[in-house]
Design a protein around this motif. Structure first.
Motif, PDB file in Angstrom:
ATOM      1  N   THR A 128       0.912  -1.164   0.011  1.00 54.70           N
ATOM      2  CA  THR A 128       0.086   0.109   0.168  1.00 54.70           C
ATOM      3  C   THR A 128       1.056   1.170  -0.022  1.00 54.70           C
ATOM      4  O   THR A 128       1.182   1.773   0.849  1.00 54.70           O
ATOM      5  CB  THR A 128      -1.050  -0.165   1.280  1.00 54.70           C
ATOM      6  N   PRO A 129       1.368   1.684  -1.180  1.00 51.99           N
ATOM      7  CA  PRO A 129       2.221   2.849  -1.280  1.00 51.99           C
ATOM      8  C   PRO A 129       1.498   4.095  -0.939  1.00 51.99           C
ATOM      9  O   PRO A 129       0.257   4.282  -1.014  1.00 51.99           O
ATOM     10  CB  PRO A 129       2.863   2.769  -2.616  1.00 51.99           C
ATOM     11  N   SER A 130       2.336   5.039  -0.506  1.00 54.23           N
ATOM     12  CA  SER A 130       1.903   6.548  -0.171  1.00 54.23           C
ATOM     13  C   SER A 130       1.626   6.960  -1.389  1.00 54.23           C
ATOM     14  O   SER A 130       2.089   6.901  -2.402  1.00 54.23           O
ATOM     15  CB  SER A 130       2.845   7.347   0.616  1.00 54.23           C
ATOM     16  N   GLU A 131       1.039   8.219  -1.374  1.00 55.69           N
ATOM     17  CA  GLU A 131       0.562   9.256  -2.650  1.00 55.69           C
ATOM     18  C   GLU A 131       1.960   9.632  -3.230  1.00 55.69           C
ATOM     19  O   GLU A 131       1.898   9.599  -4.678  1.00 55.69           O
ATOM     20  CB  GLU A 131      -0.222  10.161  -2.165  1.00 55.69           C
ATOM     21  N   LYS A 132       2.789  10.087  -2.393  1.00 56.70           N
ATOM     22  CA  LYS A 132       4.110  10.370  -2.883  1.00 56.70           C
ATOM     23  C   LYS A 132       4.831   9.362  -3.745  1.00 56.70           C
ATOM     24  O   LYS A 132       5.593   9.592  -4.630  1.00 56.70           O
ATOM     25  CB  LYS A 132       4.921  11.035  -1.590  1.00 56.70           C
ATOM     26  N   ALA A 133       4.870   8.260  -2.919  1.00 59.69           N
ATOM     27  CA  ALA A 133       5.582   7.111  -3.597  1.00 59.69           C
ATOM     28  C   ALA A 133       4.975   6.656  -4.824  1.00 59.69           C
ATOM     29  O   ALA A 133       5.561   6.328  -5.950  1.00 59.69           O
ATOM     30  CB  ALA A 133       5.810   5.817  -2.765  1.00 59.69           C
ATOM     31  N   LEU A 134       3.505   6.622  -5.082  1.00 60.72           N
ATOM     32  CA  LEU A 134       3.026   6.386  -6.276  1.00 60.72           C
ATOM     33  C   LEU A 134       3.393   7.494  -7.413  1.00 60.72           C
ATOM     34  O   LEU A 134       3.711   7.200  -8.716  1.00 60.72           O
ATOM     35  CB  LEU A 134       1.438   6.553  -6.174  1.00 60.72           C
ATOM     36  N   GLU A 135       3.195   8.787  -6.948  1.00 64.11           N
ATOM     37  CA  GLU A 135       3.804   9.598  -8.196  1.00 64.11           C
ATOM     38  C   GLU A 135       5.383   9.722  -8.223  1.00 64.11           C
ATOM     39  O   GLU A 135       5.490   9.886  -9.694  1.00 64.11           O
ATOM     40  CB  GLU A 135       3.631  11.347  -7.476  1.00 64.11           C
ATOM     41  N   GLU A 136       5.939   9.245  -7.564  1.00 66.45           N
ATOM     42  CA  GLU A 136       7.378   9.142  -8.008  1.00 66.45           C
ATOM     43  C   GLU A 136       7.482   7.934  -8.824  1.00 66.45           C
ATOM     44  O   GLU A 136       8.236   8.021  -9.995  1.00 66.45           O
ATOM     45  CB  GLU A 136       8.324   8.843  -6.783  1.00 66.45           C
ATOM     46  N   LYS A 137       6.692   6.886  -8.662  1.00 64.61           N
ATOM     47  CA  LYS A 137       6.643   5.629  -9.567  1.00 64.61           C
ATOM     48  C   LYS A 137       6.245   6.123 -11.231  1.00 64.61           C
ATOM     49  O   LYS A 137       6.943   5.856 -12.127  1.00 64.61           O
ATOM     50  CB  LYS A 137       5.901   4.627  -9.285  1.00 64.61           C
ATOM     51  N   VAL A 138       5.313   6.905 -11.120  1.00 63.70           N
ATOM     52  CA  VAL A 138       4.664   7.304 -12.340  1.00 63.70           C
ATOM     53  C   VAL A 138       5.762   8.394 -13.033  1.00 63.70           C
ATOM     54  O   VAL A 138       6.240   8.170 -14.324  1.00 63.70           O
ATOM     55  CB  VAL A 138       3.396   8.264 -12.004  1.00 63.70           C
ATOM     56  N   GLU A 139       6.568   9.118 -12.451  1.00 67.05           N
ATOM     57  CA  GLU A 139       7.326  10.127 -12.727  1.00 67.05           C
ATOM     58  C   GLU A 139       8.557   9.307 -13.317  1.00 67.05           C
ATOM     59  O   GLU A 139       9.076   9.683 -14.434  1.00 67.05           O
ATOM     60  CB  GLU A 139       7.893  10.987 -11.709  1.00 67.05           C
TER      61      GLU A 139
END
Length: 344
Positions: A128-139
């Protein structure tokens, strides 16, 4: 000679048929637990402007489709789950998965489908990744795959669909994409929207507007001079807007005697009678206005309103202080306003 000519024309016909076949898309899938069902396939933009039906029998389905170029489509399942699917002529698409995890299908057959499948598999490994971790993955994904059509889907899901999207961040991500992606209909619309929304971003001067209230009187921004003005965009036909009206009633009840604060409603209704009825039913006692133009209303366009409900807070100096604030954020802002007044 006649036999040679006949053979020649037969070869041409066979070649033409084989060419036609390679333009088609072979789509096969097996989703365990789906049983007998129907899946709808529709285009995410005008490049695939139709809807197809996939009949599922005993978890399996197959069909043949035709497209002229690489397109982005959406699989719509009977439970409402949507999943992106990228199609191009000549490709053989394979879909595998489980009805219990429709948001994590394994799709092969071309690069963007594989890219997205790999991305989602990586996400599953994160728990369950954080919102910030998800954004970094997408970037990271966009940086590594600048030409992948999956970029548009990921950008929209993790950045654009936020209640308060970071326009500067979105612009930076689009700059990493290739020109072919930016020429896609969705991207053209998005970039134009960003350009418009930047004009009414937080910190910018709010545009001047004039709109009529329930009594037919013209209301404009200068009527709220020396006050913080919270504009509430809503509509009688929007269920969530109607639910949010309860929040604004609580705010109005607390702040109706506040000389430094005012509340104003702008409806995107088309029908005057339905609007007035909703105003009465929901007990909206603060200033209510409407242009009867829906999404084409001048004020909605000036403030780049694309979803409902929405709200914008304007300072006494005409600057945009906040957008789409929740109840706590509004209360915190009101406390800040009260503190500033005491310090004067």
């Amino acid at each position: 000679m006649k036999k040679v000519c006949l053979l020649y024309f037969l070869l041409i016909a066979l070649f033409a048929c084989s060419e036609k076949k390679t333009d088609s898309i072979s789509l096969n899938g097996e989703i365990k637990g789906l049983g007998n069902d129907t899946i709808y396939l529709y285009g995410s933009d005008r490049m695939y402007d139709r809807m197809d039906t996939l009949i599922v029998e005993n978890d399996k389905f197959s069909t043949t489709l035709s497209v002229d170029t690489l397109v982005s489509t959406i699989l719509l399942f009977s439970d409402g789950t949507e999943y992106p699917l990228f199609l191009d002529k000549g490709h053989k698409i394979q879909i595998k998965g489980s009805a219990a995890e429709l948001s994590s299908l394994q799709i092969s057959g071309n690069a963007p489908n594989k890219d997205l499948t790999d991305f989602n598999q990586e996400l599953k490994g994160l728990g369950t990744p954080s919102e910030k971790a998800l954004e970094e993955k997408v970037e990271n994904f966009i940086t590594k795959h600048p030409s992948s059509l999956a970029n548009i889907y990921l950008l929209d899901k993790y950045f654009v669909q936020k209640p308060q999207p970071n326009l500067e961040q979105i612009k930076q991500l689009t700059d990493r994409m290739t020109g072919d992606l930016k020429d896609r209909p969705y991207m053209e619309t998005l970039l134009k929207r960003i350009e418009e929304e930047e004009k009414v971003d937080i910190g910018k001067t709010a545009p001047y507007f004039r709109i009529r209230n329930t009594e037919g009187k013209d209301i404009n921004r200068s009527d709220f001079k020396d006050k913080y003005l919270l504009i509430q965009f809503w509509a009688s036909w929007d269920t969530i807007s109607r639910e949010k009206n309860a929040m604004f009633r609580r705010i109005y009840k607390k702040e109706q005697k506040n000389k430094n604060f005012a509340l104003m409603g702008i409806s995107l209704d088309l029908d005057r009678e339905k609007w007035l009825e909703a105003v009465k039913q929901d007990t909206l006692k603060w200033e209510q206005t409407c242009e009867y133009s829906g999404w084409d209303g001048e004020v909605a366009k000036l403030f780049c309103i694309h979803t409902l409900p929405a709200n914008i807070l304007i300072s006494p100096r005409g600057k945009i202080e906040g957008k789409n604030l929740d109840e706590k954020a509004i209360e915190d802002k009101l406390k800040e306003i009260a503190r500033k007044e005491k310090e004067k």
